[in-house]
Design an enzyme around this catalytic site. Structure first.
Site, mmCIF file in Angstrom:
data_model
loop_
_atom_site.group_PDB
_atom_site.id
_atom_site.type_symbol
_atom_site.label_atom_id
_atom_site.label_comp_id
_atom_site.label_asym_id
_atom_site.label_seq_id
_atom_site.Cartn_x
_atom_site.Cartn_y
_atom_site.Cartn_z
ATOM 1 N N ALA A 81 20.553 12.983 -28.666
ATOM 2 C CA ALA A 81 20.962 13.641 -29.988
ATOM 3 C C ALA A 81 21.393 12.311 -30.951
ATOM 4 O O ALA A 81 21.808 11.323 -30.246
ATOM 5 C CB ALA A 81 22.155 14.582 -29.697
ATOM 6 N N GLY B 288 20.091 14.052 -24.828
ATOM 7 C CA GLY B 288 19.350 14.902 -25.464
ATOM 8 C C GLY B 288 17.842 14.637 -25.077
ATOM 9 O O GLY B 288 16.835 15.605 -25.011
ATOM 10 N N GLU C 109 16.980 16.091 -21.718
ATOM 11 C CA GLU C 109 17.206 17.534 -21.992
ATOM 12 C C GLU C 109 15.710 18.149 -22.602
ATOM 13 O O GLU C 109 15.213 19.056 -22.103
ATOM 14 C CB GLU C 109 18.383 18.146 -22.589
ATOM 15 C CG GLU C 109 19.648 18.011 -21.813
ATOM 16 C CD GLU C 109 20.914 17.897 -22.736
ATOM 17 O OE1 GLU C 109 20.968 17.449 -23.873
ATOM 18 O OE2 GLU C 109 21.455 18.738 -22.325
ATOM 19 N N GLU D 267 26.565 11.854 -21.492
ATOM 20 C CA GLU D 267 27.420 12.246 -22.541
ATOM 21 C C GLU D 267 28.932 11.986 -22.252
ATOM 22 O O GLU D 267 29.354 11.871 -23.282
ATOM 23 C CB GLU D 267 27.225 13.751 -22.582
ATOM 24 C CG GLU D 267 25.688 14.143 -23.318
ATOM 25 C CD GLU D 267 24.550 14.275 -22.497
ATOM 26 O OE1 GLU D 267 24.508 13.739 -21.275
ATOM 27 O OE2 GLU D 267 23.691 14.752 -23.018
HETATM 28 C C1 3H9 Z 1 23.498 13.895 -26.739
HETATM 29 O O1 3H9 Z 1 22.421 13.512 -26.325
HETATM 30 C C2 3H9 Z 1 24.069 15.249 -26.556
HETATM 31 C C3 3H9 Z 1 23.202 16.310 -26.392
HETATM 32 O O2 3H9 Z 1 23.348 16.474 -24.764
HETATM 33 C C4 3H9 Z 1 23.534 17.570 -26.886
HETATM 34 C C5 3H9 Z 1 23.515 17.752 -28.412
HETATM 35 C C6 3H9 Z 1 23.715 18.949 -28.638
HETATM 36 N N1 3H9 Z 1 22.191 8.298 -31.961
HETATM 37 O O3 3H9 Z 1 22.773 0.112 -28.537
HETATM 38 P P1 3H9 Z 1 21.727 -0.613 -29.054
HETATM 39 C C7 3H9 Z 1 21.751 3.148 -32.486
HETATM 40 S S1 3H9 Z 1 24.592 12.331 -26.880
HETATM 41 C C8 3H9 Z 1 22.142 7.320 -33.007
HETATM 42 O O4 3H9 Z 1 22.317 -1.797 -29.817
HETATM 43 P P2 3H9 Z 1 20.117 -1.198 -27.040
HETATM 44 C C9 3H9 Z 1 22.705 2.006 -32.366
HETATM 45 O O5 3H9 Z 1 23.991 2.842 -33.011
HETATM 46 C C10 3H9 Z 1 23.603 11.124 -26.690
HETATM 47 N N2 3H9 Z 1 22.049 6.044 -32.991
HETATM 48 O O6 3H9 Z 1 20.420 -0.732 -28.428
HETATM 49 C C11 3H9 Z 1 22.275 1.024 -32.949
HETATM 50 O O7 3H9 Z 1 22.116 1.011 -34.259
HETATM 51 P P3 3H9 Z 1 22.508 -0.240 -35.200
HETATM 52 C C12 3H9 Z 1 23.377 10.666 -25.414
HETATM 53 C C13 3H9 Z 1 21.826 5.512 -31.792
HETATM 54 O O8 3H9 Z 1 18.691 -1.421 -26.913
HETATM 55 C C14 3H9 Z 1 20.778 0.986 -32.580
HETATM 56 O O9 3H9 Z 1 20.480 2.226 -32.191
HETATM 57 N N3 3H9 Z 1 22.730 9.480 -25.462
HETATM 58 C C15 3H9 Z 1 21.725 6.216 -30.824
HETATM 59 O O10 3H9 Z 1 21.079 -2.383 -26.599
HETATM 60 C C16 3H9 Z 1 20.492 0.130 -31.450
HETATM 61 O O11 3H9 Z 1 21.269 0.530 -30.294
HETATM 62 C C17 3H9 Z 1 23.388 8.184 -25.421
HETATM 63 O O12 3H9 Z 1 24.463 8.156 -25.059
HETATM 64 C C18 3H9 Z 1 21.973 7.582 -30.591
HETATM 65 N N4 3H9 Z 1 21.680 8.332 -29.626
HETATM 66 O O13 3H9 Z 1 20.384 0.099 -25.963
HETATM 67 C C19 3H9 Z 1 22.479 6.933 -25.637
HETATM 68 N N5 3H9 Z 1 21.432 5.350 -29.729
HETATM 69 O O14 3H9 Z 1 21.421 -1.019 -35.074
HETATM 70 C C20 3H9 Z 1 23.294 6.096 -26.554
HETATM 71 C C21 3H9 Z 1 21.514 4.232 -30.216
HETATM 72 O O15 3H9 Z 1 22.736 0.372 -36.572
HETATM 73 N N6 3H9 Z 1 22.542 4.737 -26.581
HETATM 74 N N7 3H9 Z 1 21.589 4.313 -31.459
HETATM 75 O O16 3H9 Z 1 23.878 -0.919 -34.778
HETATM 76 C C22 3H9 Z 1 22.478 3.878 -25.761
HETATM 77 O O17 3H9 Z 1 23.028 3.956 -24.797
HETATM 78 C C23 3H9 Z 1 21.829 2.513 -26.242
HETATM 79 O O18 3H9 Z 1 21.627 2.695 -27.525
HETATM 80 C C24 3H9 Z 1 20.265 2.505 -25.589
HETATM 81 C C25 3H9 Z 1 19.729 1.280 -26.287
HETATM 82 C C26 3H9 Z 1 20.410 2.196 -24.123
HETATM 83 C C27 3H9 Z 1 19.492 3.610 -25.904
#
Ligand code: 3H9
Length: 713
Positions: free
Chosen positions: A63, A107, A110, A130
């Site tokens: 999400a 998400g 999911e 999460e």
């Molecule tokens: C969820 O899904 C809830 C659901 O169960 C239900 C809801 C109802 N959203 O980390 P990076 C941005 S909770 C928005 O440097 P990497 C990040 O801020 C979510 N933005 O890259 C950054 O922006 P900026 C569950 C996001 O290659 C840019 O993307 N998911 C999101 O080192 C690059 O990110 C997670 O917890 C997001 N979901 O790593 C995963 N994700 O360039 C969270 C990233 O402006 N994300 N951004 O600073 C991660 O773990 C890492 O970003 C990922 C890539 C491994 C994906």
């Protein structure tokens, strides 16, 4: 069609591509686009199967956390709602195959689980992270996951938050095939196979064979809650994730989803979720340096060289080798070099024993580390890191030497933890190439690197240091050049205050217990003993000339030092240590504290745990406010990241500055004023704290205002 989601059709297979860079988060427009594309594919008589795939580097990474941030703080339109899209995917009459590369997280997984089938490339990562954000899966993940992988694996995935790779996901039943070669080609072939086979489509929500029996599951839930309490101390979300999975077992699917929504909303509204979401964005913001363009050219670091094979030098060498960077590791004496290499080997062997990586990987890493007693090869190095003893004289000597040897575009870094980087740079002919790289011990494990920007350090060097930190799997935070930089400058008053507290009536173990109950990874006295009382003593002696004369000094540190209770290394410090290095409260120390207090004319009294927390944490916050105002940290959030990644501050409290905001700056300042009256000058409220408290502002609003001002300028 919304351009966030694209649809093409090829040989009877509709390919729906999500195109929302950088990580294809489920931002507004994505679920709607997906829904519209599914409708078109469903209606198209030529389409026999559907593949959903992510454009760019990943499948859906979850999400949109920005939306969650808004919802958590009561702004926006509430949490996103994915039920309609999930139901539509699952109810599509044609097989829907989810094609996963990069990450399918939160998400993202999911959505994937609502598909009828999932395929993934070998290195894809799938998980429910999460809990790292203080929430539980909130898009029916706690209900579908146990139906696919069983209750035990679902509990483990949701409580640990750790992703798994495709082969393990295949074993667990989370995916149906690992694709070798091109993902889209493989996924389309798989989709055609399924369409040709025909038959009823498998809807995850209708599966129940892996849900187990109440009796067996009860012990899984109990074990999951234990795991949560142990590995995620004081955290709400991991325990709540177990509750939600329990609902999957005990309730019909729709009711389980309803329960999940309620728990999700409760977690999202918690201080813990707000703090952890703050930490997520703060960790990503640190790499943005207001006066340095993002696209500044960086040096390519292929060959590193390290001076000093002690604990720090050895750890940094391992960090480099782990990232595939070749390292020359120099010591002055053969015995010290042998000791350093033996420690590295032992650390790697332990990792192999624990199954973290194979012997082959260890051999590759060892082969990248070249121990030596000379400067041979330093002339070709792209980066030289000095990790010698913390002495200005020694560091200056080393920098003068390497300045003679290093190639002109070699970066010269010092791993100093307190000293003036400009003074070190001044002995070289190239201060613009000099930077502080303050690693934390053990350097192969700890994520923080403070990047100390001297007055002459070039922008390219700063950006290279940030890129290097990322390559090493670490978080680089750029800080200014003041004594102790950010982390240790705040640590000093924290340690001092803890020592005052024991002299005034607490015991080291009471202070440590209060701090660990608050969530600190370790108590401050256990930290002292680990780092060495002699090290702290020397730091204090070296700093003496910087302190205002007449200020109160803790007495106990000197007593311990002079009685050779130097901490873990001598088996005794603030605690006594057994052969397993377990700290044991020591009556001898208690007696010494009482005697010292008596001699010092300090009246001992009962000290509450609340006072311990306030004095230890607020003194750090006050120092943090000074650092921020003086410009040695770019943002309050940077200070938080430093404390979260290098000093064991509890992530669910968001870091010291965020924590101050949570308590309320007026309240924090009020207590600081009281301590100022009682305990003197150390407690004078920082001007910035006074200003923000008077204006009803927060450190977060201060950061936001500065960012806005810079964006406008
Ligand atoms: C969820 O899904 C809830 C659901 O169960 C239900 C809801 C109802 N959203 O980390 P990076 C941005 S909770 C928005 O440097 P990497 C990040 O801020 C979510 N933005 O890259 C950054 O922006 P900026 C569950 C996001 O290659 C840019 O993307 N998911 C999101 O080192 C690059 O990110 C997670 O917890 C997001 N979901 O790593 C995963 N994700 O360039 C969270 C990233 O402006 N994300 N951004 O600073 C991660 O773990 C890492 O970003 C990922 C890539 C491994 C994906």
């Amino acid at each position: 069609m919304d351009k966030l989601v694209n649809l093409t059709t090829q040989d009877g297979v509709a390919v729906i591509t999500i195109d929302n860079p950088p990580v294809n988060a489920l931002s507004p427009g994505v679920p709607e686009g997906l829904l519209a594309a599914l409708d078109v594919a469903e209606e198209d008589p030529l389409v026999r199967a559907i593949v959903v795939i992510g454009g760019g580097r990943t499948f859906i990474a979850g999400a949109d956390i920005k939306e969650l941030e808004l919802a958590a703080s009561g702004r926006g339109n509430g949490p996103p709602e994915f039920h309609a899209i999930l139901a539509s995917i699952e109810d599509t009459s044609k097989p829907v195959v989810m094609a996963i590369h990069g990450t399918a997280l939160g998400g993202g997984n999911e959505v994937a689980m609502a598909g009828h089938y999932r395929v993934a490339v070998r290195d894809a990562q799938i998980g429910q992270p999460e809990v790292n954000l203080g929430i539980i899966p909130g898009a029916e993940g706690t209900q579908r996951l146990p139906r696919l992988v069983g209750v035990a694996a679902a509990v483990d995935l949701c409580v640990s938050g750790k992703p798994i790779r495709a082969p393990e996901a295949l074993k667990l039943g989370l995916i149906d095939r690992v694709i070798e070669g091109d993902l889209l080609t493989g996924a389309m072939a798989f989709a055609r196979e399924i369409a040709e086979k025909g038959g009823a489509l498998r809807k995850t929500r209708e599966l129940s064979d892996k849900l187990g029996s109440e009796f067996v599951d009860a012990s899984i839930f109990a074990a999951g809650r234990d795991q949560a309490r142990k590995t995620r101390r004081n955290m709400l979300a991991p325990l709540k994730a177990v509750d939600a999975i329990e609902a999957a077992v005990n309730l019909p699917f729709d009711e389980g989803c309803k329960k999940e929504r309620e728990i999700f909303a409760e977690c999202l509204a918690s201080d813990q979720a707000r703090a952890l979401i703050h930490a997520f964005f703060a960790e990503r913001a640190v790499a943005k340096i207001p006066d340095i363009p993002k696209d500044t050219a960086v040096y390519n670091i292929r060959q590193a060289a390290i001076i000093g094979a002690g604990t720090m030098g050895g750890g940094i060498a391992m960090a480099c080798a782990n990232a595939g960077i070749s390292v020359l590791l120099k010591e002055v004496e053969q015995a010290a070099l042998d000791r350093g290499v033996a420690t590295i080997r032992k650390n790697y062997e332990n990792s192999v024993k624990k199954g973290r990586f194979s012997q082959e990987v260890m051999d590759q890493r060892m082969a990248l580390i070249h121990p030596q007693l000379t400067y041979d090869g330093f002339g070709q190095a792209d980066l030289i890191i000095e990790a010698a003893f913390e002495s200005m004289e020694l560091k200056k000597r080393i920098f003068a030497e390497i300045d003679q040897i290093a190639k002109p575009d070699c970066m010269l870094a010092s791993n100093t933890s307190t000293l003036d980087i400009d003074a070190i740079a001044s002995v070289t002919s190239r201060p613009r190439m000099v930077v502080g790289l303050h690693f934390f011990s053990p350097a192969n494990v700890m994520r923080l690197v403070e990047i100390v920007r001297g007055k002459a350090t070039s922008k390219e060097v700063v950006m290279t240091a940030l890129a290097l930190a990322k390559k090493l799997g670490k978080v680089g935070v750029v800080v200014g050049n003041c004594w102790g930089f950010v982390g240790n400058r705040m640590m000093l008053p924290y340690m001092r205050e803890a020592q005052f507290l024991v002299e005034e009536g607490a015991t080291p173990e009471q202070v440590d217990r209060a701090l660990t109950n608050f969530g600190m990874a370790m108590g401050i006295f256990a930290v002292d003993d680990m780092g060495g009382i002699d090290v702290q003593w020397r730091v204090r002696e070296e700093r003496k000339h910087m302190e205002k004369p007449g200020l109160r000094t803790p007495l106990m540190l000197g007593k311990l030092f002079h009685s050779e209770r130097l901490g873990q290394k001598t088996g005794a410090g603030w605690y006594r240590y057994d052969e397993n290095r377990k700290p044991i409260p020591d009556p001898e120390v208690h007696a010494l504290i009482e005697k010292t207090a008596r001699e010092g004319g300090i009246e001992r009294r009962h000290i509450t745990d609340d006072e311990i927390i306030e004095r230890c944490v607020y003194i750090m916050i006050n120092e943090g406010a000074k650092i921020l105002e003086e410009g040695y940290a770019q943002r309050a959030a940077d200070i938080d990241v430093i404390y979260l990644t290098g000093y064991g501050f509890p992530a669910y409290r968001g870091g010291p500055m965020w924590y101050a905001d949570t308590v309320g700056l007026k309240q924090v300042r009020g207590r600081i004023r009281e301590f100022h009256q009682k305990h003197g000058e150390f407690w004078e409220p920082a001007p910035l704290l006074n200003k923000l408290a008077d204006q009803g502002e927060t450190f977060a609003s201060y950061d936001a205002a500065r960012e806005h001002a810079m964006a406008v300028a």
